[in-house]
Motif scaffolding. Structure first.
Motif, PDB file in Angstrom:
ATOM      1  N   ILE A 167      46.878   6.449  37.954  1.00 35.93           N
ATOM      2  CA  ILE A 167      47.048   5.624  39.156  1.00 35.93           C
ATOM      3  C   ILE A 167      47.171   4.154  38.785  1.00 35.93           C
ATOM      4  CG2 ILE A 167      45.866   4.756  41.206  1.00 35.93           C
ATOM      5  CD1 ILE A 167      44.761   7.490  41.639  1.00 35.93           C
ATOM      6  N   PHE A 168      46.281   3.736  37.894  1.00 41.41           N
ATOM      7  CA  PHE A 168      46.319   2.330  37.482  1.00 41.41           C
ATOM      8  C   PHE A 168      47.677   1.977  36.909  1.00 41.41           C
ATOM      9  CE2 PHE A 168      45.706  -1.090  34.422  1.00 41.41           C
ATOM     10  CZ  PHE A 168      45.035  -2.022  35.194  1.00 41.41           C
ATOM     11  N   LEU A 172      49.013   0.298  40.271  1.00 40.79           N
ATOM     12  CA  LEU A 172      48.184  -0.901  40.347  1.00 40.79           C
ATOM     13  C   LEU A 172      48.568  -2.007  39.382  1.00 40.79           C
ATOM     14  CD1 LEU A 172      44.467   0.115  40.800  1.00 40.79           C
ATOM     15  CD2 LEU A 172      45.955  -1.127  42.345  1.00 40.79           C
ATOM     16  N   ALA A 186      49.532   2.476  55.968  1.00 40.96           N
ATOM     17  CA  ALA A 186      48.550   3.106  55.090  1.00 40.96           C
ATOM     18  C   ALA A 186      48.127   2.137  53.983  1.00 40.96           C
ATOM     19  CB  ALA A 186      49.132   4.369  54.462  1.00 40.96           C
ATOM     20  N   THR A 187      46.875   2.284  53.532  1.00 41.06           N
ATOM     21  CA  THR A 187      46.434   1.494  52.378  1.00 41.06           C
ATOM     22  C   THR A 187      46.986   2.133  51.110  1.00 41.06           C
ATOM     23  OG1 THR A 187      44.430   2.813  52.116  1.00 41.06           O
ATOM     24  CG2 THR A 187      44.286   0.880  53.536  1.00 41.06           C
ATOM     25  N   THR A 188      46.891   1.385  50.001  1.00 36.64           N
ATOM     26  CA  THR A 188      47.405   1.908  48.735  1.00 36.64           C
ATOM     27  C   THR A 188      46.782   3.266  48.420  1.00 36.64           C
ATOM     28  OG1 THR A 188      47.484  -0.377  47.993  1.00 36.64           O
ATOM     29  CG2 THR A 188      47.805   1.313  46.326  1.00 36.64           C
ATOM     30  N   TRP A 189      45.459   3.338  48.596  1.00 38.62           N
ATOM     31  CA  TRP A 189      44.767   4.584  48.290  1.00 38.62           C
ATOM     32  C   TRP A 189      45.251   5.728  49.173  1.00 38.62           C
ATOM     33  CZ3 TRP A 189      42.558   7.447  44.982  1.00 38.62           C
ATOM     34  CH2 TRP A 189      41.771   8.537  45.384  1.00 38.62           C
ATOM     35  N   GLU A 190      45.484   5.425  50.456  1.00 38.52           N
ATOM     36  CA  GLU A 190      45.959   6.480  51.364  1.00 38.52           C
ATOM     37  C   GLU A 190      47.348   6.961  50.961  1.00 38.52           C
ATOM     38  OE1 GLU A 190      43.386   5.098  55.286  1.00 38.52           O
ATOM     39  OE2 GLU A 190      45.398   4.321  54.950  1.00 38.52           O
ATOM     40  N   ILE A 229      48.474   6.939  47.899  1.00 39.04           N
ATOM     41  CA  ILE A 229      48.284   7.747  46.691  1.00 39.04           C
ATOM     42  C   ILE A 229      47.773   9.143  47.058  1.00 39.04           C
ATOM     43  CG2 ILE A 229      46.875   7.986  44.608  1.00 39.04           C
ATOM     44  CD1 ILE A 229      46.895   4.874  44.492  1.00 39.04           C
TER      45      ILE A 229
END
Lengths: 282, 322
Positions: free
Chosen positions: B101-102, B106, B212-216, B218
């Protein structure tokens, strides 16, 4: 509003954790390198490269092991490299769409991740039992079997990168396919193929398991490839697990030598690749 | 000009011959790859036959491993192999997922490449180095600082408590799993990263467009899209962990028994072979070790084959780094 806050919180937390994961990965790379340099450098001297592996308690070097590793790696890549390149050529050119190619690609992928100790057992059955004793050539064959799938894969990938137009131009000149391959495609893909070979060398030069019962080890200087031969990985294995401080020191120095050479090879291979594919983001 | 020779009709037969020779050579080389796998399977079977014929199915179910009385059973190494690999994956999967993910979502562009290369270099470090490092650096640290804590705090727990009983040896099943985890992290994260990169940008952008947030994005867009590839990458790491030899051999302690505690020494298939094969005397001993190898081959072959079949759909170009 609080739901929005919660979502943001989860987001920050998750992304923070992924950053932490990356930090953990990098930490271990750093920790391993630091230990190697710290413990390995202490034993690096001229003697390391000029003296033989010693008996416990006396001083010595790793000359015979370095020599053996180089010899077996070179023979291994000389056997595995060409076969791998030809097989990769078949997959990319002659047999690109053949049904058997799908099977060969799959089998090659399996070989690529097969445990190397299995390859050692195979070569033991194939060569060591027949010859009646351990030998450097058996070790080299085991390494060749490990190097081959790497070369097959990279050769095929690299040949596929050569533009179809170049191949067509050559064919239009009346060249046979083999001529197109050797005079047009190979030169165009040269640096890619070299990269594949470098990666294969990097892969096999640290392999230990397949050498344990093929090349075994040899405490003395030997250039006879039909006899057991010392090599760095097995020396590290035996000396590292021994209770003698001077042997353990040599194991650390050997570990440093191997790791540094492999990291240099891998970085070199990556530089070649990145010069090949501008705009690639890796 | 040499190349022009092809056009000259006088050279045609020679050219055709060379063409056939070259094509034949490439095909032969491709067949070598094919035959190699068959050869490996066959030679293992032949070598393992005496042990299988002598112990029958008991070879799989008995824990005993006694070279003096020539009694061999594979249960302890099989157990050790499965447990260390399972624990290693348990530790490695979350970390690899985070790294992937990083690297894909990110990291700023200038950081992507160096970090990616560093993780890949971790994969290039030979396994014997992990072994030496595990024995001399990691094991003492675990013995002194981590294992006493585990024994004190996890030992009294119900159900999982017995897994953490006993003295802190330093070396043992848990340490081996730890080293294995460090080893497979780069493999799994490299595959995951490549798989994540195949997710079309437009899918992610529509997620962001909905607020959506980044995490959502993903978790609800990238991960479902890449599910098969993620599982394939994990199984590739599993294949690696199951067959890993040197790193484990250094730190597992090579004890042919099934301890209830994860802190106790154990053994794995590959560690048994590496430790004992060169010194094995007697046909049955050697054959039993080769039989272990055959079992390992069977296990890893199925895992790797399944992984490759899953990853096949993603195309080969995306996965050139593994």
């Amino acid at each position: 509003m609080s739901r929005r806050l919660l979502r943001k919180l989860v987001n920050v937390l998750a992304l923070g954790l992924s950053g932490l994961a990356t930090a953990i990965g990098l930490f271990f790379l750093g920790a391993i390198l630091w230990t190697l340099i710290h413990s390995g450098l202490a034993g690096v001297s001229l003697k390391l490269f000029t003296a033989m592996t010693p008996p416990p308690g006396s001083s010595g070097g790793l000359l015979n092991a370095i020599y053996g590793s180089v010899v077996m790696t070179v023979i291994g890549i000389l056997i595995g490299g060409p076969i791998g390149m030809l097989a990769g050529t078949y997959l990319a050119e002659y047999g690109r769409t053949a049904r058997i190619s799908t099977v060969i690609r799959f089998v090659n992928d399996v070989l690529l991740s097969a445990p190397s100790i299995i390859i050692g057992l195979f070569v033991y059955e194939l060569l060591v039992i027949r010859m009646g004793h351990f030998s450097a050539i058996a070790g080299a064959v085991a390494l060749a079997i490990i190097a081959m799938p790497v070369t097959v894969r990279t050769t095929e990938d690299m040949l596929n990168l050569v533009p179809q137009g170049m191949k067509d131009a050559s064919t239009a000149m009346g060249a046979y396919h083999w001529r197109t391959i050797t005079s047009v495609i190979y030169p165009a893909a040269r640096s890619g193929i070299v990269t594949g070979l470098l990666l294969a060398v990097a892969r096999i030069s640290g392999e230990t398991a397949p050498l344990l019962f093929t090349a075994l080890n040899n405490q003395f200087w030997s250039t006879n490839i039909a006899a057991p031969m010392a090599n760095l990985p097995v020396v590290i294995f035996q000396f590292g697990l021994s209770p003698y401080p001077n042997w353990q020191q040599l194991a650390w120095s050997g570990a440093l030598l191997i790791t540094v050479s492999i990291l240099i090879l891998s970085i070199a291979a990556r530089l070649v690749v990145s010069s090949l594919t501008p705009g690639g983001n890796r | 000009m040499n190349t022009l020779a092809a056009i000259d009709p006088r050279h045609a037969p020679a050219q055709r011959l060379r063409e056939r020779l070259f094509q034949g050579a490439t095909f032969a080389a491709a067949l070598v790859v094919l035959l190699l796998l068959g050869g490996v399977a066959l030679s293992l079977l032949v070598g393992a036959w005496p042990a299988f014929a002598h112990f029958k199915l008991g070879f799989l179910t008995r824990e005993i491993w006694n070279p003096v009385t020539d009694q061999y059973g594979a249960l302890a190494p099989i157990y050790g192999t499965l447990v260390t690999s399972f624990l290693a994956l348990l530790l490695a999967i979350p970390v690899s997922f985070g790294i992937a993910i990083f690297l894909t979502e990110l990291a700023p562009v200038w950081l992507k490449r160096p970090v990616g290369v560093a993780i890949e270099l971790l994969a290039a470090v030979p396994s014997i180095i992990y072994g030496v490092w595990g024995l001399f650096v990691l094991a003492p640290v675990l013995q002194r600082h981590v294992q006493p804590w585990i024994i004190e705090h996890l030992g009294p727990l119900p159900l999982i408590g017995p897994l953490f009983h006993g003295p802190p040896f330093g070396i043992g099943v848990l340490t081996a799993s730890f080293v294995l985890a460090i080893m497979v992290i780069p493999f799994i994260s490299a595959v995951m990263r490549d798989v994540f990169e195949t997710v079309p940008d437009v899918l992610k952008e529509s997620g962001y467009g909905l607020g959506a947030t980044t995490w959502e994005v993903i978790w609800q867009v990238v991960v479902p899209y890449a599910r098969t590839g993620i599982v394939g990458g994990i199984m590739l790491g599993l294949g690696r962990a199951l067959g890993e030899t040197m790193a484990v051999t250094f730190v597992i302690g090579n004890a042919h028994r099934i301890g209830s505690s994860l802190l106790a020494p154990g053994t794995t298939i590959s560690a048994s072979i590496a430790n004992e094969f060169a010194e094995a005397v007697g046909d049955l001993y050697t054959s039993s070790l080769i039989a272990l190898g055959a079992l390992l081959f069977l296990i890893t072959f199925s895992v790797i084959a399944a992984a490759r079949l899953m990853l096949l759909r993603l195309g080969r170009r995306a996965l050139s780094s593994v």
